[in-house]
Each structure stands twice: as structure tokens, then as C-alpha cells.
Scaffold this active site. Sequence first.
Site, PDB file in Angstrom:
ATOM      1  N   CYS A 142       0.828  -1.213   0.000  1.00  0.00           N
ATOM      2  CA  CYS A 142       0.000   0.000   0.000  1.00  0.00           C
ATOM      3  C   CYS A 142       0.863   1.265   0.000  1.00  0.00           C
ATOM      4  O   CYS A 142       1.558   1.538  -0.959  1.00  0.00           O
ATOM      5  CB  CYS A 142      -0.998  -0.030   1.156  1.00  0.00           C
ATOM      6  SG  CYS A 142      -2.346   1.177   0.923  1.00  0.00           S
ATOM      7  N   LYS A 163     -12.253   8.147  -1.697  1.00  0.00           N
ATOM      8  CA  LYS A 163     -11.496   7.004  -1.199  1.00  0.00           C
ATOM      9  C   LYS A 163     -11.766   5.751  -2.034  1.00  0.00           C
ATOM     10  O   LYS A 163     -12.919   5.425  -2.318  1.00  0.00           O
ATOM     11  CB  LYS A 163     -11.874   6.752   0.261  1.00  0.00           C
ATOM     12  CG  LYS A 163     -11.060   5.683   0.968  1.00  0.00           C
ATOM     13  CD  LYS A 163     -11.490   5.590   2.434  1.00  0.00           C
ATOM     14  CE  LYS A 163     -10.638   4.605   3.209  1.00  0.00           C
ATOM     15  NZ  LYS A 163     -11.041   4.532   4.647  1.00  0.00           N
ATOM     16  N   SER A 192      -7.947   0.172   0.303  1.00  0.00           N
ATOM     17  CA  SER A 192      -8.398   1.242   1.193  1.00  0.00           C
ATOM     18  C   SER A 192      -7.368   2.362   1.127  1.00  0.00           C
ATOM     19  O   SER A 192      -6.371   2.345   1.846  1.00  0.00           O
ATOM     20  CB  SER A 192      -8.545   0.724   2.630  1.00  0.00           C
ATOM     21  OG  SER A 192      -8.913   1.765   3.507  1.00  0.00           O
ATOM     22  N   HIS A 235      -4.494  -4.660  -0.236  1.00  0.00           N
ATOM     23  CA  HIS A 235      -4.286  -5.255   1.090  1.00  0.00           C
ATOM     24  C   HIS A 235      -4.769  -6.701   1.097  1.00  0.00           C
ATOM     25  O   HIS A 235      -5.767  -7.037   1.736  1.00  0.00           O
ATOM     26  CB  HIS A 235      -5.039  -4.456   2.152  1.00  0.00           C
ATOM     27  CG  HIS A 235      -4.394  -3.161   2.507  1.00  0.00           C
ATOM     28  ND1 HIS A 235      -3.273  -3.084   3.308  1.00  0.00           N
ATOM     29  CD2 HIS A 235      -4.719  -1.878   2.175  1.00  0.00           C
ATOM     30  CE1 HIS A 235      -2.929  -1.817   3.464  1.00  0.00           C
ATOM     31  NE2 HIS A 235      -3.778  -1.065   2.785  1.00  0.00           N
ATOM     32  N   GLU A 237      -3.601  -8.941   2.729  1.00  0.00           N
ATOM     33  CA  GLU A 237      -3.439  -9.463   4.100  1.00  0.00           C
ATOM     34  C   GLU A 237      -4.621  -9.173   5.011  1.00  0.00           C
ATOM     35  O   GLU A 237      -4.691  -9.717   6.124  1.00  0.00           O
ATOM     36  CB  GLU A 237      -2.162  -8.878   4.735  1.00  0.00           C
ATOM     37  CG  GLU A 237      -2.287  -7.476   5.306  1.00  0.00           C
ATOM     38  CD  GLU A 237      -2.231  -6.352   4.280  1.00  0.00           C
ATOM     39  OE1 GLU A 237      -2.295  -5.175   4.683  1.00  0.00           O
ATOM     40  OE2 GLU A 237      -2.122  -6.652   3.071  1.00  0.00           O
ATOM     41  N   ARG A 249     -15.136   3.191  11.896  1.00  0.00           N
ATOM     42  CA  ARG A 249     -14.259   4.217  12.467  1.00  0.00           C
ATOM     43  C   ARG A 249     -14.450   5.552  11.753  1.00  0.00           C
ATOM     44  O   ARG A 249     -14.530   6.609  12.386  1.00  0.00           O
ATOM     45  CB  ARG A 249     -12.801   3.772  12.349  1.00  0.00           C
ATOM     46  CG  ARG A 249     -11.775   4.747  12.924  1.00  0.00           C
ATOM     47  CD  ARG A 249     -10.388   4.395  12.439  1.00  0.00           C
ATOM     48  NE  ARG A 249     -10.288   4.546  10.985  1.00  0.00           N
ATOM     49  CZ  ARG A 249      -9.365   3.959  10.236  1.00  0.00           C
ATOM     50  NH1 ARG A 249      -8.485   3.143  10.792  1.00  0.00           N
ATOM     51  NH2 ARG A 249      -9.332   4.168   8.931  1.00  0.00           N
TER      52      ARG A 249
END
Length: 314
Positions: A142, A163, A192, A235, A237, A249
Site C-alpha cells: 500500500c 477514497k 483502502s 491489502h 493481508e 471508524r
Amino acid sequence: MPLNLPRHLPAIEILKRESIFVMDDLRASAQDIRPLKIVLLNLMPVKIATETDFVRLLSDSPLQVNVVFVKMKEHQSKNTSLEHLMAFYKNFEDICEENYDGMIITGAPLELMNFEEVTYWEELQKIFDWASKHVTSTLYICWAAQAGLYHFYGIPKYSLAKKMFGVFQHTTNGSNVPLFRGFDSEFYVPHSRYTEIRKEDILKVPRLKLLVESKESGVHIVSARCGREIFMTGHAEYAPNTLHNEYQRDLDKGIQTEIPKNYYKDNDSTKDVLVSWVAHANLLFKNWLNYYVYQATPYDPKEIEFLEDLNVKE
């Protein structure tokens, strides 16, 4: 893969509950084999979650791996206790005299800053340069992928209008690349981020090879030096609930983030997460460890710094 981890690392108990085999350093020391040495440079604020994500993917193989956790010396973590960092992490100066078989450099929530404005940018550049000589193969994840491409090849990053958030379909640009051995023709990866790197900039640099892209989320995996450097903007992972936690969040902070795409059943955040990326994520890391680390690294770690490009066909 039997992972050799420091005793009492929180990830050990988490992964044991998932029936993933790990061993502590006491048991590992009894095995008379040459383990792979992997460095995890953790730039994320919540370090335990990130440790667990990557340790999960480095598991499930007959090879033994010693994982060394490294942090930035010039950054004080606000989200991970000093006790945890003191117990499980080293500084770069503690490892820089050694060579390693593999390295993973995580992302960081710094995308909207210029690279030169990052407080530890000079230290990170030194680590990048060290890894290029002292590590057989390094994964940049990332933000670290953007930073590495900028540092080594002058590739800029661009701010997005909104985003890039969700799980997106990807295709490979080479069916015979060992990194994707066993992959389906299409697969999914979480993203993200607020910035991107662009295909046209990658194609201008002859030493870079664009391996994976998405019609919606753009460039995902770029390779250099036949796999000594692998840059991943997504990502793979991520645990199943990571995007959900990020979404909640953002809402709690009053940030009007759109619901992550292709993530919840029926695109409804009150319903279950559709986990569509985990199988390919596991295969990706197994292939990396096998073809780019285990089969490519010298038996004598001292010889790593004499490597040029890897002998991996792409």
C-alpha cells in the site's frame, strides 16, 4: 509454515484459536535446519492487528520461518504500548549488519502527505536502500509501495476524488508468473486508500513490470528486478472484518465514507461480510515464500548482498 515467533507475542494465541500452527522460539531452536529469516517493518499504528494479519499468511508450510519485527526509531507510536514495542520490536540499527531472505514493509496512514513531509522519511529511505542489497525479496504494501516506487523509480502518487474503498476484481498480465501460480483468471483484493499510482507512469520505466491491475481500482502489483522488489497497492493481508472496522471508524469520526464496494452481502452494512479474497491471499504469500524467497535465496546469507536480479521468470 512453522513460524518462529517470540514467546508471548499476542498473535500466537489469536492464531492458535484459528488452528494455525506457530511455534515459539524455544521449540524452534530444537530444529536443526536453516530457517528463512523474514523482517516485518511495521508502519501501521495498531501494530498487533497488523502483526497477526501477516503472520497468518506466513503460516502453513513445512519450512521454518524466523520473523523479526522492526519499527521506526524516529516515530513514537500512540496506538501500541511501549511495553509491547520493547518486548517484540527492534530498531533498524539492530538488524542492519545482517542479511535476510525476505522482508515485508507495511502500509501507513500517510497517503495525503508529501513523502518528504513524513517525519521518518530519511530513515525509511535508508531502510529501502539497505533492503535492496541485503534482502533477497521485499514486499512493499500500500503506502510503502507508493513510497518505494517514488524512492527508487520516481513514480508519483495522485490524490483520488474519493477514497478507493472495497474489494475489487483483478486480472494478471502474465499467466506464467510464479507469484500467481494456481490463481484463477480473476480474483479479488481489498483496497483502502486516498491516492493512486498510474499505469502510464509505470510503463515509462523499463525496469518495472506491471503484473496485476483492476479496471476499477487500477494498478495493484508491480515487480522490479525479477521479484527482488514487489510493490502491492492493495491489502491482500486484510482480515475479514478490517474494512468493516475502518468503515465504522470513519463514520464515528464524522467522515462521510461510502460503503465499501463488493464487501457486504447485498451491499448492506447490516449484513455479513462476503469474504472473497482470502484463498488467493494465502496462495500469493505461499508463492512468494516458495519461488521468490526459499528457491531464490542463497544458503549462505552472506551471499545475498551479491545478488543482482532474481532468477525468476516473469
